[in-house]
Write an enzyme that holds these catalytic residues in place. Structure first.
Site, PDB file in Angstrom:
ATOM      1  N   GLY A  31     100.696  20.389  92.220  1.00  0.00           N
ATOM      2  CA  GLY A  31     101.247  20.172  90.892  1.00  0.00           C
ATOM      3  C   GLY A  31     100.328  19.251  90.110  1.00  0.00           C
ATOM      4  O   GLY A  31      99.373  18.684  90.659  1.00  0.00           O
ATOM      5  N   TYR A  32     100.642  19.092  88.840  1.00  0.00           N
ATOM      6  CA  TYR A  32      99.775  18.333  87.939  1.00  0.00           C
ATOM      7  C   TYR A  32     100.535  17.195  87.278  1.00  0.00           C
ATOM      8  O   TYR A  32     101.539  17.414  86.602  1.00  0.00           O
ATOM      9  CB  TYR A  32      99.163  19.272  86.887  1.00  0.00           C
ATOM     10  CG  TYR A  32      98.232  20.245  87.551  1.00  0.00           C
ATOM     11  CD1 TYR A  32      96.908  19.915  87.759  1.00  0.00           C
ATOM     12  CD2 TYR A  32      98.708  21.441  88.075  1.00  0.00           C
ATOM     13  CE1 TYR A  32      96.060  20.764  88.441  1.00  0.00           C
ATOM     14  CE2 TYR A  32      97.870  22.302  88.756  1.00  0.00           C
ATOM     15  CZ  TYR A  32      96.554  21.957  88.941  1.00  0.00           C
ATOM     16  OH  TYR A  32      95.726  22.800  89.639  1.00  0.00           O
ATOM     17  N   LEU A  33     100.037  15.973  87.478  1.00  0.00           N
ATOM     18  CA  LEU A  33     100.569  14.812  86.773  1.00  0.00           C
ATOM     19  C   LEU A  33     100.031  14.802  85.352  1.00  0.00           C
ATOM     20  O   LEU A  33     100.681  14.324  84.436  1.00  0.00           O
ATOM     21  CB  LEU A  33     100.199  13.519  87.503  1.00  0.00           C
ATOM     22  CG  LEU A  33     100.839  13.365  88.885  1.00  0.00           C
ATOM     23  CD1 LEU A  33     100.180  12.250  89.669  1.00  0.00           C
ATOM     24  CD2 LEU A  33     102.337  13.130  88.744  1.00  0.00           C
TER      25      LEU A  33
END
Length: 171
Positions: A31-33
């Site tokens: 996932g991407y912060l």
């Protein structure tokens, strides 16, 4: 690991021939912060291990960018995945030896099912590679195929409304 310049070419994959040549496979969830091109911050779980990666903006041709990565405890990665932007990437990565290189073939699942991409990391931008016939079309620099972009604009939605950059249908 210190920051380094990542140099890679990206291709669409046709057929299943790469599976016979693969020496290993693993499930990857990431996932991407932050998914803005200037600073992509990714959290990844792979083979029970966690990773935090920061990538800078790609060069104009999409061939290289600065990358920094650290292994983190899997429990921390699981916690951080809950804080990520919507659109977690789920894929199986197959490693295929190719001369002095390794091709990473990603078979996507979930919202990106049907997409199969290969990446070849190079030592330099002029590094020559003899490409296998199952690499269909080069998509290096086409931001639609970046994982951060796929998290926001999944492959399954492309036929309904293709993302900007190309009016062709996906393969």
């Amino acid at each position: 690991m210190t920051a380094h310049r990542e140099i890679e070419r990206k291709f669409l994959v046709t057929g299943e021939d790469f599976r016979e040549e693969a020496t290993s496979s693993s499930r990857v969830v990431q996932g991407y912060l932050s998914s803005v091109p200037e600073r992509v911050v990714r959290v990844r779980l792979r083979d029970g291990r966690g990773y935090l990666t920061v990538k800078g903006e790609s060069t104009a041709d999409g061939l290289s960018r600065v990358e920094w990565e650290r292994e983190i405890p899997a429990a921390d990665a699981e916690l951080l995945l809950r804080l990520c932007e919507p659109g977690v990437i789920d894929k199986t990565r197959h490693l295929v030896p190719l001369g002095a290189h390794v091709v990473e073939v990603d078979v996507f699942h979930g919202d990106n099912a049907g997409l199969v991409l290969a990446e070849i990391e190079l030592r330099s931008e002029t590094d020559a590679v003899a490409l296998p016939p199952w690499l269909e079309r080069e998509v290096t620099g086409d931001e639609r195929y970046y994982n951060a972009s796929l998290s926001r604009h999944p492959y399954r939605t492309w036929a309904a409304s293709p993302p900007s950059g190309d009016d062709s249908t996906p393969h």
